[in-house]
Design a protein around this motif. Structure first.
Motif, PDB file in Angstrom:
ATOM      1  N   ILE A   1       6.221 -33.234 -31.381  1.00 59.25           N
ATOM      2  CA  ILE A   1       4.841 -32.861 -31.054  1.00 59.25           C
ATOM      3  C   ILE A   1       4.454 -33.430 -29.695  1.00 59.25           C
ATOM      4  O   ILE A   1       3.851 -32.756 -28.852  1.00 59.25           O
ATOM      5  N   PHE A   2       4.824 -34.691 -29.476  1.00 61.03           N
ATOM      6  CA  PHE A   2       4.486 -35.340 -28.205  1.00 61.03           C
ATOM      7  C   PHE A   2       5.251 -34.701 -27.046  1.00 61.03           C
ATOM      8  O   PHE A   2       4.671 -34.444 -25.973  1.00 61.03           O
ATOM      9  N   THR A   3       6.543 -34.470 -27.220  1.00 62.32           N
ATOM     10  CA  THR A   3       7.302 -33.922 -26.100  1.00 62.32           C
ATOM     11  C   THR A   3       6.883 -32.489 -25.788  1.00 62.32           C
ATOM     12  O   THR A   3       6.908 -32.070 -24.626  1.00 62.32           O
ATOM     13  N   ARG A   4       6.481 -31.738 -26.822  1.00 61.91           N
ATOM     14  CA  ARG A   4       5.988 -30.385 -26.570  1.00 61.91           C
ATOM     15  C   ARG A   4       4.689 -30.426 -25.775  1.00 61.91           C
ATOM     16  O   ARG A   4       4.467 -29.615 -24.867  1.00 61.91           O
ATOM     17  N   ALA A   5       3.814 -31.393 -26.096  1.00 62.73           N
ATOM     18  CA  ALA A   5       2.503 -31.443 -25.463  1.00 62.73           C
ATOM     19  C   ALA A   5       2.519 -32.119 -24.099  1.00 62.73           C
ATOM     20  O   ALA A   5       1.786 -31.720 -23.196  1.00 62.73           O
ATOM     21  N   LEU A   6       3.370 -33.151 -23.946  1.00 62.38           N
ATOM     22  CA  LEU A   6       3.326 -33.944 -22.724  1.00 62.38           C
ATOM     23  C   LEU A   6       4.453 -33.616 -21.762  1.00 62.38           C
ATOM     24  O   LEU A   6       4.265 -33.621 -20.536  1.00 62.38           O
ATOM     25  N   GLY A   7       5.638 -33.372 -22.307  1.00 56.03           N
ATOM     26  CA  GLY A   7       6.837 -33.198 -21.494  1.00 56.03           C
ATOM     27  C   GLY A   7       7.961 -33.987 -22.119  1.00 56.03           C
ATOM     28  O   GLY A   7       7.746 -35.052 -22.691  1.00 56.03           O
ATOM     29  N   ASP A   8       9.168 -33.476 -22.015  1.00 53.84           N
ATOM     30  CA  ASP A   8      10.328 -34.101 -22.648  1.00 53.84           C
ATOM     31  C   ASP A   8      11.013 -35.028 -21.658  1.00 53.84           C
ATOM     32  O   ASP A   8      11.584 -34.563 -20.653  1.00 53.84           O
ATOM     33  N   PRO A   9      11.004 -36.338 -21.906  1.00 52.37           N
ATOM     34  CA  PRO A   9      11.623 -37.265 -20.946  1.00 52.37           C
ATOM     35  C   PRO A   9      13.129 -37.107 -20.856  1.00 52.37           C
ATOM     36  O   PRO A   9      13.750 -37.631 -19.911  1.00 52.37           O
ATOM     37  N   ALA A  10      13.733 -36.381 -21.808  1.00 51.37           N
ATOM     38  CA  ALA A  10      15.185 -36.184 -21.775  1.00 51.37           C
ATOM     39  C   ALA A  10      15.603 -35.099 -20.792  1.00 51.37           C
ATOM     40  O   ALA A  10      16.805 -34.934 -20.529  1.00 51.37           O
ATOM     41  N   THR A  11      14.645 -34.356 -20.244  1.00 49.10           N
ATOM     42  CA  THR A  11      14.958 -33.315 -19.263  1.00 49.10           C
ATOM     43  C   THR A  11      14.397 -33.712 -17.909  1.00 49.10           C
ATOM     44  O   THR A  11      13.353 -34.388 -17.828  1.00 49.10           O
ATOM     45  N   PRO A  12      15.046 -33.312 -16.817  1.00 55.30           N
ATOM     46  CA  PRO A  12      14.512 -33.652 -15.489  1.00 55.30           C
ATOM     47  C   PRO A  12      13.097 -33.117 -15.275  1.00 55.30           C
ATOM     48  O   PRO A  12      12.245 -33.797 -14.692  1.00 55.30           O
ATOM     49  N   GLU A  13      12.850 -31.894 -15.754  1.00 51.34           N
ATOM     50  CA  GLU A  13      11.527 -31.300 -15.574  1.00 51.34           C
ATOM     51  C   GLU A  13      10.471 -32.088 -16.354  1.00 51.34           C
ATOM     52  O   GLU A  13       9.373 -32.351 -15.847  1.00 51.34           O
ATOM     53  N   GLY A  14      10.818 -32.441 -17.606  1.00 49.88           N
ATOM     54  CA  GLY A  14       9.875 -33.189 -18.428  1.00 49.88           C
ATOM     55  C   GLY A  14       9.597 -34.567 -17.883  1.00 49.88           C
ATOM     56  O   GLY A  14       8.447 -35.028 -17.855  1.00 49.88           O
ATOM     57  N   ALA A  15      10.641 -35.250 -17.428  1.00 48.77           N
ATOM     58  CA  ALA A  15      10.462 -36.586 -16.865  1.00 48.77           C
ATOM     59  C   ALA A  15       9.587 -36.543 -15.617  1.00 48.77           C
ATOM     60  O   ALA A  15       8.731 -37.420 -15.403  1.00 48.77           O
ATOM     61  N   ALA A  16       9.799 -35.520 -14.782  1.00 48.62           N
ATOM     62  CA  ALA A  16       8.977 -35.389 -13.574  1.00 48.62           C
ATOM     63  C   ALA A  16       7.526 -35.118 -13.937  1.00 48.62           C
ATOM     64  O   ALA A  16       6.603 -35.645 -13.285  1.00 48.62           O
ATOM     65  N   LEU A  17       7.301 -34.289 -14.975  1.00 47.74           N
ATOM     66  CA  LEU A  17       5.936 -33.982 -15.382  1.00 47.74           C
ATOM     67  C   LEU A  17       5.239 -35.238 -15.911  1.00 47.74           C
ATOM     68  O   LEU A  17       4.073 -35.496 -15.584  1.00 47.74           O
ATOM     69  N   LEU A  18       5.935 -36.027 -16.720  1.00 45.40           N
ATOM     70  CA  LEU A  18       5.342 -37.244 -17.263  1.00 45.40           C
ATOM     71  C   LEU A  18       4.941 -38.198 -16.140  1.00 45.40           C
ATOM     72  O   LEU A  18       3.871 -38.815 -16.194  1.00 45.40           O
ATOM     73  N   ARG A  19       5.793 -38.315 -15.153  1.00 44.40           N
ATOM     74  CA  ARG A  19       5.481 -39.212 -14.042  1.00 44.40           C
ATOM     75  C   ARG A  19       4.293 -38.687 -13.245  1.00 44.40           C
ATOM     76  O   ARG A  19       3.388 -39.434 -12.883  1.00 44.40           O
ATOM     77  N   GLU A  20       4.287 -37.384 -12.992  1.00 44.34           N
ATOM     78  CA  GLU A  20       3.201 -36.786 -12.209  1.00 44.34           C
ATOM     79  C   GLU A  20       1.845 -36.966 -12.885  1.00 44.34           C
ATOM     80  O   GLU A  20       0.837 -37.194 -12.213  1.00 44.34           O
ATOM     81  N   ARG A  21       1.812 -36.895 -14.229  1.00 40.66           N
ATOM     82  CA  ARG A  21       0.553 -36.959 -14.957  1.00 40.66           C
ATOM     83  C   ARG A  21       0.167 -38.369 -15.381  1.00 40.66           C
ATOM     84  O   ARG A  21      -0.794 -38.541 -16.132  1.00 40.66           O
ATOM     85  N   SER A  22       0.899 -39.371 -14.924  1.00 42.33           N
ATOM     86  CA  SER A  22       0.609 -40.753 -15.301  1.00 42.33           C
ATOM     87  C   SER A  22      -0.318 -41.400 -14.284  1.00 42.33           C
ATOM     88  O   SER A  22       0.048 -41.557 -13.111  1.00 42.33           O
ATOM     89  N   PRO A  23      -1.521 -41.800 -14.694  1.00 41.55           N
ATOM     90  CA  PRO A  23      -2.477 -42.378 -13.731  1.00 41.55           C
ATOM     91  C   PRO A  23      -1.966 -43.614 -13.014  1.00 41.55           C
ATOM     92  O   PRO A  23      -2.389 -43.881 -11.880  1.00 41.55           O
ATOM     93  N   VAL A  24      -1.048 -44.371 -13.633  1.00 47.87           N
ATOM     94  CA  VAL A  24      -0.584 -45.597 -12.997  1.00 47.87           C
ATOM     95  C   VAL A  24       0.060 -45.303 -11.642  1.00 47.87           C
ATOM     96  O   VAL A  24      -0.007 -46.131 -10.722  1.00 47.87           O
ATOM     97  N   HIS A  25       0.660 -44.120 -11.511  1.00 47.95           N
ATOM     98  CA  HIS A  25       1.311 -43.771 -10.248  1.00 47.95           C
ATOM     99  C   HIS A  25       0.326 -43.225  -9.217  1.00 47.95           C
ATOM    100  O   HIS A  25       0.723 -42.952  -8.076  1.00 47.95           O
TER     101      HIS A  25
END
Length: 641
Positions: free
Chosen positions: A518-542
């Motif tokens: 549920i989380f990876t579908r909604a946020l992005g899958d950290p196991a894929t390059p695309e998902g990992a990039a999306l998670l980083r892009e949407r993280s306010p800390v960065h």
């Protein structure tokens, strides 16, 4: 410009009256209908009390918790025990305890160290037992147990091979289970007769979060109730034949998912359902319950719901409230249609200047309808106000109409308060829910911006004095909004919000493993390059360097969902850029504030923070408000007056 708001004619509602312990709460009636149980303060801590029906003032305490209090309970069907699930300082290691109604003796029924236990089923057919789920064997996959309440003797019903949950019937027979697949779909399974599981039906990924079997099996065992959005948008109520798999629709609503189901006791056939678009309403499915719905709707008690029912279904405990009236517990006699008032939850607010809440539907830029709730100060003024945008958590949750202490508190201090059901909120159909996928910090934030623009366009909000505030996902939304839109908000308040989606997913509690898809579908899958990039892009800390306005962060040190590191790293990133931040840590809290001393302390700090940056009113800060709490002001001590 004068940044104050003229609400001087209104008395300040004390913070303690809104956020302190209620006088009484959580009433439930015993199976035989003769005893009322409820929660109330004992030496300042919420404990369990019992009283004879009709003599609520003759109540006696059963428990003597000294620190965190009883969060909730349920009557066992034996009528002798009450079952309590509680953790330690917010760590969510919940144990199940049995409390003897005569002696008050409390016993741990799950004495297995740091586990998470929950009640799965209580049944009048087995009054001295409970079916319980806990993860003592494997932290990720809770097994199913049958526990004898009087002795604590435990027998495993099923070992969990990687399932999201089990369904048992009134005889405690294992009937169905659910598994969340890697693609986000949900498979409903049934026992295969050889100790394993066989697929029975499937909900596609787009339906998985709005559909599911409800675990309410008919007396003959041939059918159960189900919610499903398959082939439609909103979740409808169905009768599911367990032999043929045929689903028969019983109720639907075009604007909202079917919500609460009232069933006939012991038979689990539906009597009525609730549906909540702007406000909740009940609709009868069986004519037998229509006179009760009519009587309660006509009683003038506000919006109501059933909290508890006696075994013979004669007596109901009904909780009722309105936007300007805190909760009241009533005893309803179905035989006479009579209501007896049991208690007011917060009688100290009886004469307080509470403000009405108004449902409003705001159009998002892409045409979605955002059901929202607006509360304005009760002073009758019409000039644009400072506005607090109050963002709910989840995000798979929703805001609803009714008494909201945060709305009342902030409106009393001179602010307009707006809560928005942004996309991904639940209850409005699968299209609205799934529109939030991969849109954290983007379209979900756009919905909040559109609501703020609406409030400005309506002359409600002063565009230079807008704050954003929320907890959990609402805390993330605050951080995302203030780094994405650095000039839009005058200040923000983040309560236990994640700042780094990569570390959030890497540290979810083990007992959430079943829902990882549920989380990876909604946020992005950290196991894929695309998902990992999306998670980083949407993280306010960065994006911390973009923050331009004052920020207040709070965190519970024991939070297992959004760990302290989420707040710590955001604070560190801001300090590294030379950006000031106020940071409050509570060492004895988890995902939010359970102890009223801590809630009052943090809200006192928040109130003065908002007053400094928006110009609203603030109740004087008493030293004991902070002193009674465990608040540690790690950054920004200058905020205190």
């Amino acid at each position: 410009m004068d940044r104050t708001t003229d609400t001087t004619a209104l008395p300040l509602i004390p913070r303690a009256a809104l956020f302190g312990n209620p006088r009484r709460a959580g009433a439930q009636i015993s199976p035989d209908g003769g005893t009322i149980a409820f929660l109330a303060p004992r030496n300042g801590v919420m404990n369990l009390f019992v009283a004879p029906r009709g003599r609520i003032d003759a109540a006696r305490p059963l428990t003597d918790e000294r620190r965190r209090g009883i969060p909730g309970y349920a009557w066992a069907h034996d009528g002798r025990h009450l079952l309590v699930v509680k953790d330690n300082d917010g760590d969510e290691n919940f144990h199940l305890h049995a409390v003897d109604r005569e002696t008050g003796a409390m016993r741990d029924l799950t004495p297995h160290g740091p586990i998470q236990a929950s009640i799965v089923k209580l049944s009048p057919r087995h009054p001295g037992e409970a079916v319980v789920s806990h993860n003592a064997r494997d932290p990720q996959w809770p097994d199913l147990y049958r526990i004898e309440i009087a002795t604590g003797r435990s027998t495993m019903i099923a070992e969990n091979p990687g399932l999201a949950g089990f369904d048992v019937d009134e005889d405690f027979a294992l009937r169905l289970a659910a598994r969340l697949e890697g693609d986000g779909s949900q498979t409903v399974l049934r026992p295969d007769g050889a100790g394993g599981w066989a697929p029975f039906m499937r909900f596609a990924p787009e339906d998985a979060m709005t559909s599911g079997v409800l675990g309410l099996f008919t007396a003959d065992g041939r059918a159960t109730l189900m919610l499903s959005s398959a082939g439609r948008d909103t979740a409808a109520l169905f009768r599911l034949d367990l032999e043929t798999g045929e689903a028969t629709m019983l109720a639907e609503d075009a604007r909202a998912d079917i919500g609460e189901i009232i069933v006939r006791l012991h038979e689990n056939t539906p009597l009525a359902y609730g549906v909540n678009y702007e406000r909740n309403r009940y609709v009868a499915l069986d004519p037998a319950i229509q006179p009760d719905l009519d009587a309660l709707d006509a009683a003038g008690i506000g919006d109501w719901g059933i909290q508890s029912r006696s075994e013979d279904d004669r007596f109901w405990i009904v909780g009722a409230a309105s936007d300007t009236a805190p909760g009241v517990a009533w005893l309803y006699d179905r035989k006479t249609r009579a209501l007896e008032k049991l208690y007011d939850t917060r009688p100290d607010l009886a004469d307080a200047p509470l403000a009405p809440m108004r449902p409003v539907v705001i159009a998002a830029r892409d045409g979605l309808s955002l059901v929202s709730y607006l509360t304005l100060p009760a002073d009758g003024g019409s000039a644009p106000r400072p506005l607090v945008l109050l963002v709910h958590g989840g995000p798979w949750a929703r805001d609803s109409f009714g008494f909201n202490p945060y709305h009342q508190w902030l409106a009393n201090r001179g602010y307009a308060v707006l809560s928005v059901n942004f996309r991904a909120s639940t209850g409005f159909g699968k299209a609205f829910l799934n529109a939030g996928d991969r849109e954290w910090g983007r379209a979900m934030d756009d919905d909040l911006l559109d609501a703020v623009d609406w409030a400005i366009g309506q002359g409600i909000a002063d565009p230079s004095r807008i704050a954003i505030m929320g907890g959990s996902y609402g805390g993330y939304a605050t951080l995302a909004a203030m780094t994405r839109n650095p000039e839009r908000y005058a200040c923000g308040v983040d309560i236990v919000g994640p700042s780094n989606l990569e570390t959030l997913l890497a540290t979810i509690p083990p007992y959430w493993e079943a829902g990882r898809s549920i989380f990876t579908r909604a946020l992005g899958d950290p196991a894929t390059p695309e998902g990992a990039a999306l998670l980083r892009e949407r993280s306010p800390v960065h994006q911390a360097a973009r923050l331009a306005r004052p920020l207040l962060i709070s965190q519970g040190a024991n939070d297992p969902r959004v760990k302290q590191a989420e707040s710590d790293q955001m604070v560190a990133a801001l300090k590294a850029k030379g950006i000031a931040v106020t940071y409050v840590l509570f060492p004895d809290e988890g995902h939010g504030f359970a102890r009223p001393e801590n809630s009052i302390a943090f809200n006192a700090i928040t109130e003065h923070f908002l007053a400094a940056h928006l110009g609203g009113r603030a109740e004087a800060l008493a030293a004991e408000e902070i002193g009674r709490s465990t608040a540690q002001l790690l950054e920004g001590a200058e905020i205190l007056p």
